[in-house]
Design an enzyme around this catalytic site. Structure first.
Site, short mmCIF file in Angstrom:
data_model
loop_
_atom_site.label_atom_id
_atom_site.label_comp_id
_atom_site.label_asym_id
_atom_site.label_seq_id
_atom_site.Cartn_x
_atom_site.Cartn_y
_atom_site.Cartn_z
N CYS A 174 -2.92 8.87 -9.32
CA CYS A 174 -3.84 8.41 -10.36
C CYS A 174 -3.07 8.05 -11.62
O CYS A 174 -1.92 8.43 -11.80
CB CYS A 174 -4.82 9.53 -10.67
SG CYS A 174 -5.62 10.17 -9.20
N ARG A 211 -2.20 2.18 -10.09
CA ARG A 211 -2.03 3.53 -9.55
C ARG A 211 -3.28 4.03 -8.85
O ARG A 211 -3.24 5.04 -8.16
CB ARG A 211 -1.65 4.50 -10.68
CG ARG A 211 -0.25 4.29 -11.20
CD ARG A 211 0.07 5.32 -12.24
NE ARG A 211 0.23 6.64 -11.67
CZ ARG A 211 1.40 7.23 -11.44
NH1 ARG A 211 2.50 6.60 -11.74
NH2 ARG A 211 1.48 8.43 -10.94
N TRP A 270 -7.52 7.54 -7.86
CA TRP A 270 -7.39 7.21 -6.43
C TRP A 270 -7.87 8.46 -5.71
O TRP A 270 -7.22 9.50 -5.74
CB TRP A 270 -5.93 6.89 -6.10
CG TRP A 270 -5.76 6.38 -4.71
CD1 TRP A 270 -5.92 5.09 -4.28
CD2 TRP A 270 -5.37 7.14 -3.55
NE1 TRP A 270 -5.67 5.01 -2.93
CE2 TRP A 270 -5.33 6.25 -2.46
CE3 TRP A 270 -5.06 8.47 -3.34
CZ2 TRP A 270 -4.99 6.66 -1.18
CZ3 TRP A 270 -4.73 8.89 -2.06
CH2 TRP A 270 -4.69 7.97 -1.00
N ASN A 316 -3.52 14.56 -12.06
CA ASN A 316 -2.88 13.80 -10.97
C ASN A 316 -2.22 14.81 -10.04
O ASN A 316 -1.45 15.66 -10.51
CB ASN A 316 -1.84 12.84 -11.55
CG ASN A 316 -1.24 11.96 -10.48
OD1 ASN A 316 -1.78 11.82 -9.39
ND2 ASN A 316 -0.11 11.35 -10.80
N GLY A 317 -2.52 14.72 -8.74
CA GLY A 317 -1.93 15.67 -7.79
C GLY A 317 -3.03 16.28 -6.93
O GLY A 317 -4.16 15.77 -6.90
N GLU A 331 8.25 -5.94 7.68
CA GLU A 331 7.82 -6.08 6.30
C GLU A 331 6.74 -7.15 6.18
O GLU A 331 5.76 -6.98 5.44
CB GLU A 331 9.04 -6.40 5.42
CG GLU A 331 8.76 -6.63 3.96
CD GLU A 331 8.11 -5.46 3.24
OE1 GLU A 331 8.00 -4.36 3.81
OE2 GLU A 331 7.68 -5.66 2.08
N LYS A 351 3.02 -6.50 4.64
CA LYS A 351 2.43 -7.29 3.55
C LYS A 351 1.07 -7.82 3.98
O LYS A 351 0.09 -7.79 3.23
CB LYS A 351 3.32 -8.49 3.17
CG LYS A 351 4.65 -8.18 2.54
CD LYS A 351 4.57 -7.66 1.12
CE LYS A 351 4.40 -6.18 1.10
NZ LYS A 351 5.49 -5.33 0.78
N GLU A 386 -1.64 -5.03 4.17
CA GLU A 386 -2.08 -4.39 2.93
C GLU A 386 -2.84 -5.31 1.99
O GLU A 386 -3.72 -4.86 1.27
CB GLU A 386 -0.94 -3.68 2.21
CG GLU A 386 0.15 -4.55 1.66
CD GLU A 386 1.24 -3.72 0.95
OE1 GLU A 386 2.37 -4.18 0.90
OE2 GLU A 386 0.95 -2.63 0.42
N HIS A 394 6.75 -5.21 26.80
CA HIS A 394 6.46 -3.81 27.16
C HIS A 394 5.06 -3.40 26.70
O HIS A 394 4.77 -2.22 26.61
CB HIS A 394 7.53 -2.90 26.55
CG HIS A 394 8.89 -3.23 27.08
ND1 HIS A 394 9.40 -2.68 28.23
CD2 HIS A 394 9.82 -4.11 26.64
CE1 HIS A 394 10.60 -3.19 28.47
NE2 HIS A 394 10.88 -4.06 27.52
N LYS A 398 -0.12 1.91 -6.11
CA LYS A 398 1.27 1.47 -6.16
C LYS A 398 2.23 2.63 -5.86
O LYS A 398 3.21 2.46 -5.16
CB LYS A 398 1.56 0.89 -7.54
CG LYS A 398 2.99 0.45 -7.77
CD LYS A 398 3.27 -0.83 -7.03
CE LYS A 398 4.69 -1.34 -7.26
NZ LYS A 398 5.07 -2.27 -6.18
C1 AGP Z 1 4.59 -1.80 -0.01
O1 AGP Z 1 4.08 -3.01 -0.35
C2 AGP Z 1 3.87 -0.63 -0.53
N1 AGP Z 1 3.58 -0.72 -1.90
C3 AGP Z 1 4.46 0.71 -0.10
O2 AGP Z 1 4.74 0.66 1.27
C4 AGP Z 1 5.72 1.20 -0.86
O3 AGP Z 1 6.83 0.45 -0.50
C5 AGP Z 1 5.92 2.68 -0.54
O4 AGP Z 1 4.80 3.39 -0.97
C6 AGP Z 1 7.17 3.25 -1.15
O5 AGP Z 1 7.13 3.21 -2.54
P1 AGP Z 1 8.43 3.50 -3.40
O6 AGP Z 1 9.41 2.43 -3.09
O7 AGP Z 1 7.97 3.47 -4.83
O8 AGP Z 1 8.94 4.84 -2.98
#
Ligand code: AGP
Length: 617
Positions: A2, A27, A76, A102-103, A490, A494, A497, A513, A612
């Site tokens: 958060c 966040r 969040w 937060n937590g 990757e 992308k 998400e 497979h 994020k």
């Molecule tokens: C990727 O687009 C995501 N935002 C997510 O997978 C991210 O890379 C992951 O949470 C790791 O974050 P960090 O690099 O801040 O540790």
């Protein structure tokens, strides 16, 4: 996960809090809320579920107007659904103690039962609500507020950051941090002070900051900051100055931060590489990595850990360290690694990758390495002074990318790849695996990467056109081999998400497979097939998809007319060194996902269910 903001000063707190929350929405944005105190101790709380709902309600909330002290939160959801009641701030039964958090309070059920027995009334389903109730409990026992807050932090289990107000203390603001969940940064202004979960919220106000350490509590007035350690001893309050470019956090002419950050990659890569890769004669300078040549010669293995995009960069890092460093290397997902018994030792170098430097799984894994194995550690990070860099005692390769705001990581992906490439060269030289001429070559190739990436960006219209011509798909496959398998992973991440299309990245050899059963004319395949050692095998895999009516987008070597003729869409990549080719193929992987998402009208910068920075397990 958060976002938290706090203010104490002479200005109206409400608008400052609201603006801070907008900057922190990456966040979490399920719900948001603020609480402000006026100088007479009148407390007003405004909170709403739903993105933007708080800002809509704010203009008519007259009770907020007079407050000069306040706290805010963007959520969040972890415990309790996305409702007004579960939105932060949360209050004690009497309403005089208000907190944002937060937590996760891991023992909240037992605490809640106990507090109810003692007469507390709960109105939400959150774990957070036990915090103001506990503080109020300790106040009733006669503690002053800092002591009550400290006692509360000692009682709650898990990693938690808390910011609080007390109606009987209307000119001050409190904060506390325990464990590795998120962080709290204090911003020092002129006649005003700020608190935030991280720097973007403070950018318009100050760059003089003090990060709260694990176990510390703080009390802020408009003129002073006091900090105590977990035993209640006074701790230093001196702020540090962090360089920040406010323009870097604005979207500029781009529709989304993600798009801006994709286009920033040539500049970001130059910044990551600048001064670190020197040619003629070749030299690698990693200014914050204190390992000597002797230290690097003693190594027998490198283990790379990270999550999501950072782990995908780590997959490439493995190849770089094997090929350029001449050392056995592996990668692991931090959340899995931290609960294994991986048998490390002083001859294994652990390299963690985390854009934010605050990801809970990676922090946990790093603590595990430190406590159980005492193996040497380096971290690759984009945020100066972040928690990961504190665990490694500052041993870091900073990405120098500037803030990454889009939830989907892009520029920090390629920058992490560059950082690992540099590290691999550094290891290779120290161990005699790279001769001076090899090093010169390897670094010269890396120095050309920003312009390679720029050339790939210039084809952006083509990626948009291809995305618009793909069938309305609910599934997508990304295939690659060797160095392009991580790019396939990757690209698929992308796509998932931000566009919510189900996508999977596979090593192309895995297709037969099982995954090939998914192929039909509604399931497009993005295949990376450059003219490298694995080209022939990739072409066979493409044929297998075509034979089943699959639509294929091939990312291939410029001038490969033969491949272009076999597939539905062709994206050319300029011929380049094999090891740096993934920097080029990453660009269409990112932009295809971006355009698929925008064509569907998705909220690219704030995709549903995501945040994020992931600070809870
Ligand atoms: C990727 O687009 C995501 N935002 C997510 O997978 C991210 O890379 C992951 O949470 C790791 O974050 P960090 O690099 O801040 O540790």
């Amino acid at each position: 996960m958060c976002g938290i903001i706090g203010y104490v000063g002479q200005q109206a707190a409400g608008p400052i809090l609201l603006e801070g929350l907008q900057r922190l929405q990456y966040r979490g944005y399920d719900s948001s809320g603020i609480a402000v105190l006026d100088h007479d101790g009148a407390l007003a709380v405004l909170k709403r579920a739903g993105q933007g709902a708080l800002a809509d309600a704010f203009p008519s909330a007259e009770s907020i107007a007079a407050g000069r002290v306040g706290i805010g939160h963007t959520r969040w959801a972890t415990h309790g659904g996305v409702t007004d009641r579960n939105a932060h701030p949360h209050s004690s039964t009497a309403g005089d103690v208000v907190v944002v958090h937060n937590g996760i309070v891991e023992n909240y059920r037992a605490l809640r039962d106990q507090l109810i027995e003692d007469g507390a009334e709960f109105v939400s389903e959150t774990d957070t609500e036990v915090i103001p109730q506990l503080i109020a409990h300790h106040l009733r026992q006669g503690s002053d507020f800092p002591t009550a807050l400290r006692a509360t932090m000692a009682t709650i289990e898990g990693g938690n950051s808390v910011v609080a107000l007390h109606a009987s203390d209307p000119q001050r603001l409190y904060a506390a941090r325990k464990g590795n969940a998120g962080g709290i940064v204090i911003g020092f202004g002129e006649g005003e002070m700020f608190l935030a979960s991280d720097m973007p919220a403070l950018i318009p106000h100050t760059n003089r900051v003090r990060y709260l350490a694990n176990g510390e509590t703080a009390r802020l007035s408009s003129a002073a900051v006091e900090i105590w350690d977990s035993d209640g001893n006074a701790a230093p309050t001196e702020p540090e100055s962090i360089p920040l470019d406010p323009v870097a956090v604005a979207k500029g002419p781009y529709k989304h931060f993600m798009l801006k950050e994709i286009w920033e990659q040539p500049r970001a890569l130059s910044d990551t590489i600048r001064g670190r890769a020197r040619v003629d004669p070749g030299q690698v300078v990693l200014e914050d990595v204190p390992l000597s040549d002797d230290d690097l010669r003693r190594l027998r293995r490198v283990l790379i850990i990270g999550m999501g995009t950072s782990m995908h960069a780590g997959m490439l890092g493995r190849a770089y360290i094997e090929r350029l460093g001449g050392l056995p290397a592996d990668f692991d997902n931090s959340s899995e690694f931290r609960y294994r018994e991986p048998l490390l030792g002083p001859e294994t170098l652990v390299v963690s990758i985390s854009q934010s430097g605050e990801t809970i799984d990676t922090l946990g894994a790093m603590h595990h390495v430190k406590e159980a194995w005492n193996a040497p550690q380096i971290t690759v990070c984009n945020v100066p002074g972040a928690a990961t860099t504190r665990i490694t005692d500052g041993s870091a390769i900073y990405l120098r990318c500037g803030p990454e705001i889009g939830v989907a990581s892009t520029k920090t992906f390629t920058a992490s790849m560059a950082a690992l490439y540099l590290l691999a060269c550094r290891i290779g030289v120290a161990r005699g695996h790279l001769q001076p001429a090899d090093l010169d070559d390897a670094l010269g190739t890396l120095l050309a990467v920003p312009s390679l990436v720029d050339r790939m960006l210039q084809q952006s219209d083509r990626y948009e056109e291809i995305a618009s011509q793909l069938p309305e798909a609910s599934n997508l496959l990304y295939l690659g081999r060797g160095l392009h398998y991580p790019i396939a992973m990757e690209g698929a991440l992308k796509c998932k998400e931000i566009s919510y299309i189900h996508a999977e990245g596979y090593p192309a050899g895995e297709m037969k497979h099982g995954p090939i059963a998914l192929i039909d004319r509604h399931t497009p395949t993005i295949a990376i097939a450059l003219r490298d050692a694995l080209y022939g095998k990739m072409c066979s895999n493409i044929q297998q998809v075509k034979a089943r009516d699959g639509v294929v987008v091939a990312i291939g070597t410029e001038g490969d007319e033969e491949l272009a003729a076999q597939v539905d869409h062709f994206i050319p990549v300029p011929a380049t060194g094999e090891l740096v080719a993934p920097f080029a193929t990453a660009v269409p992987a990112q932009l295809l996902a971006y355009y698929l998402a925008t064509l569907r009208g998705a909220d690219v910068d704030q995709p549903r269910n995501l945040a994020k920075t992931v600070t809870v397990e």
